[in-house]
Design a protein around this motif. Sequence first.
Motif, PDB file in Angstrom:
ATOM      1  N   SER A   1       0.816  -1.218   0.000  1.00  0.00           N
ATOM      2  CA  SER A   1       0.000   0.000   0.000  1.00  0.00           C
ATOM      3  C   SER A   1       0.845   1.262   0.000  1.00  0.00           C
ATOM      4  N   ASP A   2       2.182   1.108   0.097  1.00  0.00           N
ATOM      5  CA  ASP A   2       3.093   2.255   0.150  1.00  0.00           C
ATOM      6  C   ASP A   2       2.665   3.214   1.261  1.00  0.00           C
ATOM      7  N   HIS A   3       2.552   2.647   2.484  1.00  0.00           N
ATOM      8  CA  HIS A   3       2.019   3.439   3.596  1.00  0.00           C
ATOM      9  C   HIS A   3       2.749   3.076   4.890  1.00  0.00           C
ATOM     10  N   TRP A   4       2.995   4.119   5.719  1.00  0.00           N
ATOM     11  CA  TRP A   4       3.618   3.935   7.035  1.00  0.00           C
ATOM     12  C   TRP A   4       2.545   4.010   8.124  1.00  0.00           C
ATOM     13  N   THR A   5       2.691   3.163   9.174  1.00  0.00           N
ATOM     14  CA  THR A   5       1.751   3.132  10.297  1.00  0.00           C
ATOM     15  C   THR A   5       2.514   3.267  11.605  1.00  0.00           C
ATOM     16  N   ARG A   6       2.057   4.178  12.479  1.00  0.00           N
ATOM     17  CA  ARG A   6       2.678   4.332  13.800  1.00  0.00           C
ATOM     18  C   ARG A   6       2.367   3.118  14.671  1.00  0.00           C
ATOM     19  N   LEU A   7       3.384   2.676  15.461  1.00  0.00           N
ATOM     20  CA  LEU A   7       3.221   1.516  16.337  1.00  0.00           C
ATOM     21  C   LEU A   7       3.528   1.905  17.773  1.00  0.00           C
ATOM     22  N   ARG A   8       3.529   0.903  18.638  1.00  0.00           N
ATOM     23  CA  ARG A   8       3.789   1.160  20.053  1.00  0.00           C
ATOM     24  C   ARG A   8       5.199   1.712  20.240  1.00  0.00           C
ATOM     25  N   PRO A   9       5.365   2.789  20.992  1.00  0.00           N
ATOM     26  CA  PRO A   9       6.695   3.399  21.148  1.00  0.00           C
ATOM     27  C   PRO A   9       7.671   2.478  21.868  1.00  0.00           C
ATOM     28  N   LEU A  10       8.942   2.730  21.638  1.00  0.00           N
ATOM     29  CA  LEU A  10      10.004   2.037  22.349  1.00  0.00           C
ATOM     30  C   LEU A  10       9.893   2.337  23.844  1.00  0.00           C
ATOM     31  N   LEU A  11      10.329   1.389  24.680  1.00  0.00           N
ATOM     32  CA  LEU A  11      10.205   1.561  26.136  1.00  0.00           C
ATOM     33  C   LEU A  11      10.960   2.795  26.621  1.00  0.00           C
ATOM     34  N   THR A  12      12.182   2.963  26.106  1.00  0.00           N
ATOM     35  CA  THR A  12      13.028   4.077  26.539  1.00  0.00           C
ATOM     36  C   THR A  12      13.686   4.704  25.325  1.00  0.00           C
TER      37      THR A  12
ATOM     38  N   ARG B   1      22.372  -0.708  29.497  1.00  0.00           N
ATOM     39  CA  ARG B   1      22.686  -2.139  29.519  1.00  0.00           C
ATOM     40  C   ARG B   1      21.512  -2.999  29.072  1.00  0.00           C
ATOM     41  N   SER B   2      20.397  -2.400  28.810  1.00  0.00           N
ATOM     42  CA  SER B   2      19.184  -3.163  28.566  1.00  0.00           C
ATOM     43  C   SER B   2      19.216  -3.880  27.219  1.00  0.00           C
ATOM     44  N   VAL B   3      18.551  -5.038  27.182  1.00  0.00           N
ATOM     45  CA  VAL B   3      18.289  -5.766  25.939  1.00  0.00           C
ATOM     46  C   VAL B   3      16.769  -5.855  25.803  1.00  0.00           C
ATOM     47  N   LEU B   4      16.237  -5.182  24.789  1.00  0.00           N
ATOM     48  CA  LEU B   4      14.790  -5.111  24.587  1.00  0.00           C
ATOM     49  C   LEU B   4      14.380  -5.998  23.418  1.00  0.00           C
ATOM     50  N   GLU B   5      13.183  -6.547  23.529  1.00  0.00           N
ATOM     51  CA  GLU B   5      12.630  -7.353  22.450  1.00  0.00           C
ATOM     52  C   GLU B   5      11.293  -6.782  22.022  1.00  0.00           C
ATOM     53  N   TYR B   6      11.149  -6.602  20.716  1.00  0.00           N
ATOM     54  CA  TYR B   6       9.894  -6.118  20.167  1.00  0.00           C
ATOM     55  C   TYR B   6       9.222  -7.258  19.408  1.00  0.00           C
ATOM     56  N   ASP B   7       8.019  -7.626  19.847  1.00  0.00           N
ATOM     57  CA  ASP B   7       7.232  -8.662  19.191  1.00  0.00           C
ATOM     58  C   ASP B   7       6.441  -8.006  18.072  1.00  0.00           C
ATOM     59  N   THR B   8       6.832  -8.262  16.832  1.00  0.00           N
ATOM     60  CA  THR B   8       6.198  -7.596  15.697  1.00  0.00           C
ATOM     61  C   THR B   8       4.759  -8.061  15.476  1.00  0.00           C
ATOM     62  N   LYS B   9       4.423  -9.243  15.965  1.00  0.00           N
ATOM     63  CA  LYS B   9       3.063  -9.748  15.765  1.00  0.00           C
ATOM     64  C   LYS B   9       2.074  -9.131  16.741  1.00  0.00           C
ATOM     65  N   THR B  10       2.525  -8.894  17.976  1.00  0.00           N
ATOM     66  CA  THR B  10       1.628  -8.350  18.998  1.00  0.00           C
ATOM     67  C   THR B  10       1.866  -6.870  19.269  1.00  0.00           C
ATOM     68  N   ASP B  11       2.866  -6.264  18.581  1.00  0.00           N
ATOM     69  CA  ASP B  11       3.196  -4.849  18.776  1.00  0.00           C
ATOM     70  C   ASP B  11       3.435  -4.558  20.256  1.00  0.00           C
ATOM     71  N   SER B  12       4.371  -5.317  20.846  1.00  0.00           N
ATOM     72  CA  SER B  12       4.645  -5.151  22.286  1.00  0.00           C
ATOM     73  C   SER B  12       6.145  -5.215  22.543  1.00  0.00           C
ATOM     74  N   TRP B  13       6.577  -4.452  23.542  1.00  0.00           N
ATOM     75  CA  TRP B  13       7.979  -4.394  23.967  1.00  0.00           C
ATOM     76  C   TRP B  13       8.148  -5.043  25.324  1.00  0.00           C
ATOM     77  N   ARG B  14       9.334  -5.614  25.562  1.00  0.00           N
ATOM     78  CA  ARG B  14       9.689  -6.082  26.901  1.00  0.00           C
ATOM     79  C   ARG B  14      11.207  -6.153  27.019  1.00  0.00           C
ATOM     80  N   GLU B  15      11.693  -5.990  28.237  1.00  0.00           N
ATOM     81  CA  GLU B  15      13.122  -6.152  28.489  1.00  0.00           C
ATOM     82  C   GLU B  15      13.369  -7.612  28.842  1.00  0.00           C
ATOM     83  N   ILE B  16      14.241  -8.281  28.086  1.00  0.00           N
ATOM     84  CA  ILE B  16      14.434  -9.715  28.287  1.00  0.00           C
ATOM     85  C   ILE B  16      15.663 -10.037  29.132  1.00  0.00           C
ATOM     86  N   CYS B  17      16.647  -9.149  29.164  1.00  0.00           N
ATOM     87  CA  CYS B  17      17.829  -9.362  29.995  1.00  0.00           C
ATOM     88  C   CYS B  17      18.680  -8.100  29.950  1.00  0.00           C
TER      89      CYS B  17
END
Length: 600
Positions: A523-534, A566-582
């Motif tokens: 569709s040649d279109h950009w969509t805003r998603l959930r912001p980064l944690l930090t 020092r954070s390692v963050l993971e973004y789940d592209t399917k659920t549009d969610s962030w979490r710190e994993i280690c």
Amino acid sequence: MDSYSVLYSSCHRTGLLSGFQRLRTEGKMCDVVLEAGGVSFPCHRALLASSSEYFWALFGETTAERLAGSISLPVLTPQGLDAILDFLYSGWLSVSPSTISVVLEAARYLQVETAVAICECFIIDGLSVESCCCYANLAERHTLSNALEAADQTIAMEMGTLLQESKDKLLELNIQSLMSVLEADEIPGVKELELIQLALDWLDENGPLPLLKSNLLLSRLRFGLVCASDLANLHHRAMGTPLIRSQLTRAMEYHRMGPAQPIRQNKQSTLRASPNRVLLVGGGSSADCPEQQLLAFDPRGKKFSSMSSCLPLRLRNHCVSSVGGFLFVIGGEEVKEGDEDGKKSVTTSTTNQVWRYDPRFACWEQVGSMLERRAQFSCCVVDDVIYAVGGRHTRPDTDTHTSAASVEFYDMTTGAWRRGAAMPRPLYGHASTVLDGSIYVSGGLPGNQGTIQGSNHGDNQGENRESSREVLYWDLKGRVWEKRASMSIARFSHRLATAHGFIYALLGMYEPFCDIERYDSRSDHWTRLRPLLTGSFNYGMVSTPSGNLLVFGGRRWSDGQEVIMRSVLEYDTKTDSWREICQLPRPLTGTECTLLPLPD
């Protein structure tokens, strides 16, 4: 017609078996005696025939044994027969590591398939470094496919320990299991030369084998993972066959391929390693003082380990790529420390050098240099070809910098860089990714020439107004770049990643918010998603095979001061969610990431 009900008693079956067991114990109403190893077992013909295909056929209407008072079973042991009879009479099977062999023998011979299945589960649950070889032989002898597969996998994962402590057990292994193990793509902590020696020792212990079987066994070895000098010293009669000699010849030819090795990969030169390691290349606890470290991250165990090899140079604003199981470290700014008149000095110069790391032999090699010196550029890989796009070259002698619109790609067949289609204008601090075989470039700052305004290029906040929202697209079949829909945010020193058919743009250096967005090429279109944690910048990022994005470290502003994360963050592209994993072992910024198979 009167109605009626059909009711079921759950305890009747148990009571029935208990009754038969009591009669057997008391020796009442038994009409046949089974004999094994000189031990007699009075039994009931009807129960045996209803519980075992073997006895059903044995007591058939036309067999001589149907009326026999005693039946000898010389192939069974008393212990094994007793365990199976107890199972038929009670539903409970008594088995232990010391009795599993005779119990399974009796269950298989008497065709009590339920007991065979229980024995197979017992084998799988009891697999360990001590039992795996014995259980593999047992499973192979009785055609227990699930247990055999599990045992072979355990042997492969425990091979390092077995070679050191129990090589005699490996030499007693059945040939099917040994071939399966040598076929494994992951054998941690074991060099290929050790596996070759094991196979040759096994042939000496169990041979001579027919030529076909010997070839089938040795052809599973990966001779390309053995250095040329060790290959030349391999001598054994089993390796003199035309098939194995041809494989040795191909391995020697592989070692002579030089720069073409990454695109000439085959199974014999592919590491037996997990393909899901993330390699963090360079960076450090200070943006101005990069280190030569290499960190490996295992997403499964979420653990970091330091590599024994280090970067040949101290670099920042460089790029990394992986092709054919090799790591390429490309361009960047080389940071050198000096000592003049007792005072420490630091000099920075843009380089066009390209270094290749081979994890098979843990060695670095300098390969063909880029046509231009580049820093703050981007790299991407399309069909095993590395493309270097744009960037900036700093001249320390004149204290000026020059941006580039040029694109070049690395031809691994010749080991040289060649020109590609130039962008419409010079650009640096941009990001690039690949989608459907085409290259997308976003953001960055337009090129210019002028005097450097600080030691950390691009960190001048005044340049924020020049950051671009533009997105460029290059179909490699053509010779021109085209524009695509612009991002909603102007970005500089940001990241692009491809996952599940979409492009993701993550925040960069000057953005006031933590917004990320996703591009749909259809569709040649950009969509805003959930912001980064930090909010952060100068971080490392990689897209995993699952499609999730991992973000490592970086820098951010806190109370007017710069903080290394020092954070390692993971973004789940399917659920549009962030979490710190280690967390990283220590604060890290300026690292570059790629996926690379690494030996354990």
